[in-house]
Design a protein around this motif. Structure first.
Motif, PDB file in Angstrom:
ATOM      1  N   UNK A 128      -5.165  63.286  71.888  1.00  0.00           N
ATOM      2  CA  UNK A 128      -3.702  63.236  71.966  1.00  0.00           C
ATOM      3  C   UNK A 128      -3.042  64.601  72.067  1.00  0.00           C
ATOM      4  N   UNK A 129      -3.756  65.676  71.699  1.00  0.00           N
ATOM      5  CA  UNK A 129      -3.198  67.030  71.715  1.00  0.00           C
ATOM      6  C   UNK A 129      -2.093  67.209  70.682  1.00  0.00           C
ATOM      7  N   UNK A 130      -2.037  66.310  69.703  1.00  0.00           N
ATOM      8  CA  UNK A 130      -1.027  66.381  68.651  1.00  0.00           C
ATOM      9  C   UNK A 130      -1.712  66.140  67.308  1.00  0.00           C
ATOM     10  N   UNK A 131      -1.497  67.035  66.366  1.00  0.00           N
ATOM     11  CA  UNK A 131      -2.081  66.873  65.040  1.00  0.00           C
ATOM     12  C   UNK A 131      -1.211  65.947  64.182  1.00  0.00           C
ATOM     13  N   UNK A 148       2.343  60.997  71.914  1.00  0.00           N
ATOM     14  CA  UNK A 148       2.012  62.394  72.157  1.00  0.00           C
ATOM     15  C   UNK A 148       2.996  63.100  73.068  1.00  0.00           C
ATOM     16  N   UNK A 149       3.672  62.327  73.929  1.00  0.00           N
ATOM     17  CA  UNK A 149       4.607  62.929  74.877  1.00  0.00           C
ATOM     18  C   UNK A 149       6.067  62.756  74.479  1.00  0.00           C
ATOM     19  N   UNK A 150       6.297  62.196  73.310  1.00  0.00           N
ATOM     20  CA  UNK A 150       7.659  62.186  72.763  1.00  0.00           C
ATOM     21  C   UNK A 150       7.907  63.554  72.133  1.00  0.00           C
ATOM     22  N   UNK A 151       8.312  64.490  72.933  1.00  0.00           N
ATOM     23  CA  UNK A 151       8.413  65.878  72.490  1.00  0.00           C
ATOM     24  C   UNK A 151       9.397  66.063  71.343  1.00  0.00           C
ATOM     25  N   UNK A 152      10.376  65.160  71.244  1.00  0.00           N
ATOM     26  CA  UNK A 152      11.332  65.283  70.148  1.00  0.00           C
ATOM     27  C   UNK A 152      10.663  64.971  68.811  1.00  0.00           C
ATOM     28  N   UNK A 153       9.483  64.315  68.826  1.00  0.00           N
ATOM     29  CA  UNK A 153       8.693  64.109  67.616  1.00  0.00           C
ATOM     30  C   UNK A 153       7.563  65.122  67.478  1.00  0.00           C
ATOM     31  N   UNK A 154       6.924  65.457  68.588  1.00  0.00           N
ATOM     32  CA  UNK A 154       5.612  66.115  68.530  1.00  0.00           C
ATOM     33  C   UNK A 154       5.581  67.549  69.019  1.00  0.00           C
ATOM     34  N   UNK A 180      21.628  58.267  67.939  1.00  0.00           N
ATOM     35  CA  UNK A 180      20.749  59.283  68.516  1.00  0.00           C
ATOM     36  C   UNK A 180      21.530  60.551  68.827  1.00  0.00           C
ATOM     37  N   UNK A 181      20.796  61.620  68.995  1.00  0.00           N
ATOM     38  CA  UNK A 181      21.381  62.880  69.426  1.00  0.00           C
ATOM     39  C   UNK A 181      20.553  63.432  70.582  1.00  0.00           C
ATOM     40  N   UNK A 182      21.011  64.504  71.188  1.00  0.00           N
ATOM     41  CA  UNK A 182      20.326  65.093  72.329  1.00  0.00           C
ATOM     42  C   UNK A 182      18.870  65.394  71.980  1.00  0.00           C
ATOM     43  N   UNK A 183      17.964  65.053  72.895  1.00  0.00           N
ATOM     44  CA  UNK A 183      16.542  65.217  72.616  1.00  0.00           C
ATOM     45  C   UNK A 183      15.816  65.831  73.808  1.00  0.00           C
ATOM     46  N   UNK A 184      14.644  66.411  73.529  1.00  0.00           N
ATOM     47  CA  UNK A 184      13.822  67.033  74.571  1.00  0.00           C
ATOM     48  C   UNK A 184      13.086  65.941  75.337  1.00  0.00           C
ATOM     49  N   UNK A 185      13.111  66.013  76.664  1.00  0.00           N
ATOM     50  CA  UNK A 185      12.455  65.017  77.503  1.00  0.00           C
ATOM     51  C   UNK A 185      11.186  65.571  78.138  1.00  0.00           C
ATOM     52  N   UNK A 186      11.274  66.757  78.720  1.00  0.00           N
ATOM     53  CA  UNK A 186      10.130  67.315  79.437  1.00  0.00           C
ATOM     54  C   UNK A 186      10.242  68.837  79.454  1.00  0.00           C
ATOM     55  N   UNK A 187       9.205  69.477  79.967  1.00  0.00           N
ATOM     56  CA  UNK A 187       9.209  70.940  80.053  1.00  0.00           C
ATOM     57  C   UNK A 187       8.284  71.377  81.172  1.00  0.00           C
ATOM     58  N   UNK A 188       8.446  72.619  81.571  1.00  0.00           N
ATOM     59  CA  UNK A 188       7.513  73.271  82.489  1.00  0.00           C
ATOM     60  C   UNK A 188       7.649  74.773  82.282  1.00  0.00           C
TER      61      UNK A 188
END
Length: 626
Positions: free
Chosen positions: A221-224, A65-71, A349-357
């Motif tokens: 999970x907050x992810x569909x 759910x927290x792998x933002x590059x997927x979800x 791999x390529x550049x991916x999103x890790x976190x946000x605020x």
């Protein structure tokens, strides 16, 4: 006085609560000795294995759910989890501990004689368990859940669970003992029924526990993950299986959707919130109205430091990422896995999103270049790393990102001239590329006490060293610049106004600073080099990694950093070794650049005249020195 069953009896034990498993472990050890091998038929062993497997089920769902590059496009609620929620849910696994202890009590009692004979598989038991789940567990949970939403039970037992603003798989386990007992009844009744009629089996225990925890973790999970087209093709499925959108509506609005897994009961009793289907479709498709993360306006482009710190990412262990990074022994068994991921990222791999605020309504994200610190010093890797950074900048430009801030080695002078390579190559960039080092210099300089008249500077001819020397000499502070290169020293000295050039002095030995108590360190110092500092010296640092404090009679500053404004929202992880809410100064420099709306790139050499400008702007926007 707290209501009964509203607090955990082992709360005072903290992380030592797992000693309650001591008797179970002892039972396994005894049976191991008696049988001369691992007791595969021991219920005590299976209870411990079940605890681990069930915990991993929730952990794996949390990770996904927290792998933002997927979800990131299929989130139900776009908000982030904050540290308050993380701390509240710290002991989320209390319900697993309780259920394991209850299971041990049942195994040790004559209540279920069918447990004595360990059957591996019996399909009739599955049928019994399914009937009991539909006919008993779902109605009992539904009625109990509705009761918990009425006063005064809600305030006493259920309000804390709903205080978590954004559901996560770990939120599913966060509750009071009363809530956990009700959940245990709903989960355990089908198993008990199957064993009472003589059709229980080991496969049923593991299978039922896995399916139960899988569905519960999925709902939180907050992810569909289930396509709305599946529900369109088979409409009755909507009343058999709930979705994260269905549960999220209940969790945030508390007005309906009380079921365990089957919305049919909500439909039958008039508590079904029909908006769940539209929300589920919007979340899955990433459409407006869903919780998909939008386009960030600010991006901090980081990279992995080393293999150990790669396990500090927010989608790994939340208990670790929500605290400053440190090398824990618990991480050592996972080192081979992390090493494998390093090789995988290096290859494909390529550049991916890790976190946000969120800051003042604007989405800020941290992206990571899939490269590790040591790779930046491999000559053969230089071209590939710059290619990764360039692709990230161009992607940000296409997305409409306003400011991209380069972290650590991504702005190395030897690598890309502090970002000038990309700006020169793409002169029409709309995204502003920022190295953030102007604010880094400002943070270091504002740590130097006003009464200091002499400093010793290592890393003196670097980008930061040059700016610090030129700034301090204007304050009539004598700067001992440690460098072996007279050419580079003279070049920097000539940049200073003629009347201040006398305050910049080249030194080539550490002995020259044996009477100077203010050291500004931009180059790693060994214990032998540190010994030349007099007692009482303070080491200001801008070297990565930071030097180790060998001297007990001296003090050591941390890397330049600033605390984000108090109105930051959804920040749930620590940036490397920084405290909660604190980011590296180069990250903060990019934030200031964005908040000010400056339209220039900040690449290459530091403009000394802008150091005070950037510092005042940072304070104006609520960033604070640490």
């Amino acid at each position: 006085m707290a209501p009964p069953l509203s607090s955990w009896p082992w709360a005072s034990l903290g992380q030592y609560k797992y000693v309650l498993f001591g008797p179970l472990v002892w039972k396994v050890v005894q049976e191991w000795r008696e049988q001369g091998g691992l007791p595969l038929g021991s219920w005590w062993l299976h209870l411990l294995v079940l605890f681990a497997v069930r915990g991993l089920t929730y952990q794996f769902w949390f990770t996904y759910g927290n792998m933002l590059f997927f979800t990131r496009r299929r989130r139900v609620v776009a908000d982030g989890v904050d540290f308050h929620q993380i701390d509240a849910e710290w002991d989320w696994d209390n319900f697993l501990l309780l259920q394991t202890l209850i299971g041990a009590t049942v195994v040790n009692s004559p209540l279920l004689p069918g447990l004595r004979q360990l059957c591996l598989w019996d399909p009739r038991g599955w049928a019994v368990a399914l009937l009991l789940h539909v006919g008993f567990s779902e109605p009992v949970f539904y009625l109990a859940h509705r009761a918990l939403h009425r006063a005064p039970l809600f305030a006493r037992y259920h309000a804390a669970h709903h205080a978590s603003g954004v559901t996560q798989p770990l939120t599913a386990g966060f509750g009071t003992p009363l809530e956990s007992l009700l959940l245990t009844l709903a989960m355990g009744a089908p198993l008990a029924g199957a064993f009472l009629v003589g059709h229980g089996s080991l496969a049923l225990v593991y299978g039922h526990a896995f399916v139960f925890d899988y569905l519960r973790a999925m709902g939180y999970s907050n992810v569909e993950i289930v396509s709305p087209r599946v529900f369109d093709a088979f409409p009755p499925l909507r009343y058999i299986l709930y979705t994260p959108s269905y549960l999220s509506l209940h969790h945030r609005e508390r007005r309906g959707n009380f079921c365990l897994f089957m919305p049919a009961l909500d439909a039958a009793f008039g508590t079904l919130d029909g908006r769940a289907w539209a929300l589920q479709r919007a979340a899955y498709d990433g459409a407006a109205g869903g919780g998909a993360l939008g386009t960030p306006e600010f991006v901090f482009l980081a990279h992995v430091v080393d293999i150990m710190s790669s396990m500090h990412v927010p989608f790994a262990l939340r208990s670790l990422s929500s605290a400053p990074f440190a090398n824990h022994f618990i991480l050592l068994p996972f080192w081979p896995v992390a090493f494998g991921f390093m090789l995988l990222m290096w290859c494909c791999s390529k550049t991916f999103v890790v976190s946000f605020y969120y800051l003042r309504g604007h989405l800020h994200q941290t992206w990571s270049v899939p490269r590790y610190g040591f790779q930046y010093f491999l000559p053969a890797a230089k071209k590939g790393i710059n290619h990764q950074i360039e692709l990230a900048i161009l992607r940000a430009d296409r997305m409409g990102v306003k400011v991209l801030s380069l972290a650590a080695l991504n702005k190395n002078e030897a690598l890309n001239g502090g970002g000038t390579l990309f700006v020169n190559k793409h002169p029409d960039l709309r995204v502003r590329v920022v190295h953030g080092n102007t604010l880094t210099a400002a943070v270091i300089l504002n740590e130097v006490p006003s009464n200091v008249r002499e400093v010793f500077l290592t890393g003196a001819t670097s980008k930061l060293g040059r700016a610090i020397a030129l700034y301090l000499c204007r304050k009539k502070i004598r700067v001992l610049m440690f460098t072996m290169s007279s050419e580079r020293f003279l070049k920097i000295q000539r940049e200073a106004p003629p009347e201040f050039q006398q305050y910049i002095v080249q030194v080539t030995k550490y002995q020259a600073a044996q009477n100077c108590k203010t050291w500004i360190v931009g180059k790693w110092l060994s214990p032998r080099e540190q010994r030349w500092a007099p007692a009482g010296t303070h080491f200001h640092q801008f070297v990565v990694p930071p030097i180790i404090g060998f001297r007990r009679d001296c003090t050591y500053g941390k890397l330049a950093a600033m605390r984000l404004p108090k109105d930051v929202r959804g920040l749930s992880s620590c940036e490397y070794t920084m405290e909660r809410g604190v980011v590296h100064a180069c990250h903060a420099g990019g934030v200031v650049h964005f908040l000010e709306g400056w339209d220039h790139h900040e690449v290459g050499a530091i403009d000394v005249d802008r150091i005070d400008v950037v510092w005042k702007a940072a304070l104006k926007h609520g960033l604070a020195p640490v």
